[in-house]
Design a protein around this motif. Sequence first.
Motif, mmCIF file in Angstrom:
data_model
loop_
_atom_site.group_PDB
_atom_site.id
_atom_site.type_symbol
_atom_site.label_atom_id
_atom_site.label_comp_id
_atom_site.label_asym_id
_atom_site.label_seq_id
_atom_site.Cartn_x
_atom_site.Cartn_y
_atom_site.Cartn_z
ATOM 1 N N LEU A 148 49.689 85.518 72.295
ATOM 2 C CA LEU A 148 48.595 86.079 73.102
ATOM 3 C C LEU A 148 48.514 85.389 74.466
ATOM 4 O O LEU A 148 48.301 86.037 75.496
ATOM 5 C CB LEU A 148 47.268 85.938 72.361
ATOM 6 C CG LEU A 148 47.085 86.836 71.132
ATOM 7 C CD1 LEU A 148 45.861 86.398 70.330
ATOM 8 C CD2 LEU A 148 46.942 88.301 71.538
ATOM 9 N N ILE A 149 48.673 84.061 74.461
ATOM 10 C CA ILE A 149 48.606 83.302 75.724
ATOM 11 C C ILE A 149 49.843 83.579 76.567
ATOM 12 O O ILE A 149 49.746 83.853 77.779
ATOM 13 C CB ILE A 149 48.472 81.786 75.433
ATOM 14 C CG1 ILE A 149 47.184 81.492 74.665
ATOM 15 C CG2 ILE A 149 48.501 80.990 76.741
ATOM 16 C CD1 ILE A 149 47.117 80.094 74.082
ATOM 17 N N ALA A 150 51.023 83.523 75.932
ATOM 18 C CA ALA A 150 52.289 83.723 76.661
ATOM 19 C C ALA A 150 52.351 85.105 77.292
ATOM 20 O O ALA A 150 52.846 85.269 78.422
ATOM 21 C CB ALA A 150 53.468 83.508 75.718
ATOM 22 N N GLU A 151 51.840 86.097 76.579
ATOM 23 C CA GLU A 151 51.843 87.469 77.104
ATOM 24 C C GLU A 151 51.014 87.565 78.382
ATOM 25 O O GLU A 151 51.438 88.176 79.371
ATOM 26 C CB GLU A 151 51.279 88.407 76.039
ATOM 27 C CG GLU A 151 51.411 89.886 76.380
ATOM 28 C CD GLU A 151 50.883 90.787 75.269
ATOM 29 O OE1 GLU A 151 50.211 91.778 75.597
ATOM 30 O OE2 GLU A 151 51.126 90.477 74.091
ATOM 31 N N LYS A 152 49.839 86.919 78.375
ATOM 32 C CA LYS A 152 48.972 86.944 79.565
ATOM 33 C C LYS A 152 49.585 86.154 80.729
ATOM 34 O O LYS A 152 49.306 86.432 81.893
ATOM 35 C CB LYS A 152 47.598 86.362 79.222
ATOM 36 C CG LYS A 152 46.745 87.236 78.295
ATOM 37 C CD LYS A 152 46.187 88.436 79.041
ATOM 38 C CE LYS A 152 45.216 89.235 78.187
ATOM 39 N NZ LYS A 152 43.841 88.737 78.243
ATOM 40 N N LEU A 153 50.407 85.163 80.388
ATOM 41 C CA LEU A 153 51.050 84.346 81.425
ATOM 42 C C LEU A 153 52.396 84.923 81.868
ATOM 43 O O LEU A 153 53.058 84.342 82.736
ATOM 44 C CB LEU A 153 51.271 82.916 80.889
ATOM 45 C CG LEU A 153 50.032 82.059 80.648
ATOM 46 C CD1 LEU A 153 50.419 80.772 79.930
ATOM 47 C CD2 LEU A 153 49.324 81.742 81.959
ATOM 48 N N ASN A 154 52.792 86.067 81.258
ATOM 49 C CA ASN A 154 54.119 86.643 81.519
ATOM 50 C C ASN A 154 55.221 85.618 81.286
ATOM 51 O O ASN A 154 56.179 85.502 82.066
ATOM 52 C CB ASN A 154 54.205 87.191 82.955
ATOM 53 C CG ASN A 154 53.259 88.355 83.177
ATOM 54 O OD1 ASN A 154 53.182 89.261 82.346
ATOM 55 N ND2 ASN A 154 52.525 88.321 84.270
ATOM 56 N N LEU A 155 55.070 84.871 80.199
ATOM 57 C CA LEU A 155 55.988 83.782 79.874
ATOM 58 C C LEU A 155 56.986 84.273 78.823
ATOM 59 O O LEU A 155 56.612 84.554 77.684
ATOM 60 C CB LEU A 155 55.172 82.605 79.333
ATOM 61 C CG LEU A 155 55.778 81.213 79.316
ATOM 62 C CD1 LEU A 155 56.117 80.743 80.728
ATOM 63 C CD2 LEU A 155 54.799 80.242 78.657
#
Length: 336
Positions: free
Chosen positions: A236-243
């Motif tokens: 969820l975090i990585a998706e928002k960070l485009n990571l």
Amino acid sequence: MNKSKTGVLLINLGTPDSPSVSHVRSYLSQFLNDPRVIDIPAIARLLLVNLIIVPFRAPKSAKVYKEVWTEEGSPLLTISNNVAQLLDKELGDDYDVHLAMRYKNPNIVDVLEQMRLKNYNKIVVLPMFPQYASASTGSAYELVMDVVKKWWVIPEIRFVGQYFDNPDFIDAILDRASKYNIDDYDHVLFSYHGLPDRHVDKVYQDGLCSDRDCEHELTEENKYCYKATCYATTRLIAEKLNLPEDRYTVCFQSRLDKKWLTPFSDKVVEEWGKKGAKKLLVFSPAFTADCLETIIEIGDEYQEIFEEHGGEKVQLVESLNEHPLWIKCLKDLVIN
């Protein structure tokens, strides 16, 4: 007739009363003797914890607690108190927020007695653990139920479960990270508190956690598997960070032995140092308040490991602490 209030019991894990060896020994003894924490036969646990782990670990841990202690006391307790006060203010006159620690003080038994005397219409039990684990949320729930079942008058009680996917929780983490330019870092770590492998295995009716694809999907079967929810939080975090996946690693810290969730955070830090990385950014999404595990273990110990193997900087993304979106998340969990 006065309108009845709702009592909110906010629970964090715990902290010694002081960094003295005796207080650290007492804290570790209570914590590690919990059968949900060290889930082996009672006699074996008694011998292991009280004759081996606590006597040897207490003096070492006391030194580390002295490093993290402030003039106000334990950072975990100070931050948790601040959160409780902010949440109480946000919820308004219809709610009273009480803070308790699962281990040591303010202890759940005493705080629940204060709440019983208030004669609340309803009680909301809200652990500060975003991902479910039997050793954290489960243990807190069990103690609350053990106390409340002895009351003559038992009000309506609601237990708030895991909320790692709450949008405000995720957005608060993202806002914490916003002051760091991720492109400046060679790799990103998402470091969660470790658990024994057998803890996650016990979630399943058949087979082991390793039989499932907990690293990549959250299902009805693994929704209470700590490993699966840690990976889900990260996605969820990585998706928002485009990571992209190759830019980050999920890892687990604070282990007692080798049969814990892997990869181990300290080993991942070491490996990236050996690979020639110079800067690492570390998130700790299982810790909602900065404490020994984030300030010292990640901020100091991992920094030393990284430098020893050629790295330069391990940057901790601070925990949520008193972040307004975190308070909003807790408020919504209480009301909704």
